[in-house]
Design a protein around this motif. Structure first.
Motif, short mmCIF file in Angstrom:
data_model
loop_
_atom_site.label_atom_id
_atom_site.label_comp_id
_atom_site.label_asym_id
_atom_site.label_seq_id
_atom_site.Cartn_x
_atom_site.Cartn_y
_atom_site.Cartn_z
N SER A 64 50.15 20.19 49.97
CA SER A 64 50.90 21.32 50.48
C SER A 64 50.09 22.58 50.24
O SER A 64 49.48 22.75 49.19
N TYR A 65 50.09 23.47 51.23
CA TYR A 65 49.36 24.73 51.13
C TYR A 65 50.12 25.78 51.91
O TYR A 65 50.65 25.50 52.97
N SER A 66 50.18 26.98 51.39
CA SER A 66 50.79 28.06 52.16
C SER A 66 50.05 29.37 51.86
O SER A 66 49.45 29.53 50.80
N SER A 67 50.08 30.25 52.84
CA SER A 67 49.46 31.56 52.66
C SER A 67 50.19 32.57 53.52
O SER A 67 50.89 32.22 54.47
N SER A 68 50.03 33.84 53.17
CA SER A 68 50.59 34.89 54.02
C SER A 68 49.71 36.12 53.90
O SER A 68 49.02 36.33 52.91
N SER A 69 49.71 36.90 54.97
CA SER A 69 48.96 38.15 54.97
C SER A 69 49.77 39.19 55.73
O SER A 69 50.58 38.86 56.59
N PHE A 70 49.51 40.43 55.40
CA PHE A 70 50.22 41.54 56.04
C PHE A 70 49.25 42.70 56.19
O PHE A 70 48.45 42.98 55.30
N SER A 71 49.31 43.36 57.33
CA SER A 71 48.52 44.57 57.51
C SER A 71 49.31 45.55 58.36
O SER A 71 50.17 45.16 59.15
N SER A 72 49.03 46.82 58.16
CA SER A 72 49.67 47.84 58.99
C SER A 72 48.72 49.01 59.14
O SER A 72 47.81 49.21 58.33
N ALA B 86 52.32 46.91 62.73
CA ALA B 86 52.33 46.05 61.56
C ALA B 86 52.14 44.62 62.04
O ALA B 86 52.59 44.24 63.12
N TYR B 87 51.47 43.82 61.23
CA TYR B 87 51.18 42.42 61.58
C TYR B 87 51.37 41.58 60.32
O TYR B 87 50.89 41.94 59.24
N ARG B 88 52.05 40.46 60.46
CA ARG B 88 52.24 39.53 59.35
C ARG B 88 52.00 38.12 59.85
O ARG B 88 52.44 37.76 60.94
N GLU B 89 51.29 37.34 59.05
CA GLU B 89 51.06 35.94 59.38
C GLU B 89 51.34 35.10 58.15
O GLU B 89 50.89 35.41 57.06
N GLU B 90 52.11 34.03 58.36
CA GLU B 90 52.40 33.08 57.30
C GLU B 90 52.01 31.70 57.81
O GLU B 90 52.29 31.36 58.96
#
Length: 105
Positions: A6-14, A27-31
């Protein structure tokens, strides 16, 4: 012997900028989350002053994108489709999503 992964990640930028008294921003978010069955990627973008737009994409364990209604149930089928067909599917899904948010569907 059973193994798990199992692996998870998230990122956010604005970002925002002001030019001639006009402020713009995004704004941008990726999970993403992965396991032995595949990967799910959720992205959300939002322009300043607008509602956020979200998209979920699913991929099988070999990295091929799952498409169609079965992808949302985790039992997707793999199809090769043209760019025009992909655009049509995307537009239809976006229309459905907007209708749901407005209480129409």
């Amino acid at each position: 012997m059973s193994s798990s992964y199992s692996y998870s990640s998230s990122s956010f930028s604005s970002s925002t900028s002001t030019s001639n008294g006009q402020t713009t921003g995004q704004a941008y978010r990726e999970e993403s989350s992965s396991n032995l069955d595949g990967t799910t990627v959720r992205t959300t973008t939002q322009n300043l002053g607008e509602k956020p737009v979200s998209e979920t994409r699913q991929y099988d364990a070999q990295g091929r994108q799952l498409v169609g209604d079965t992808a949302t149930r985790g039992q997707g089928k793999i199809e090769d489709i043209s760019e025009e067909e992909a655009d049509k599917i995307y537009r239809e899904r976006m229309e459905d999503e907007y209708a749901k948010r407005e209480g129409g569907a």
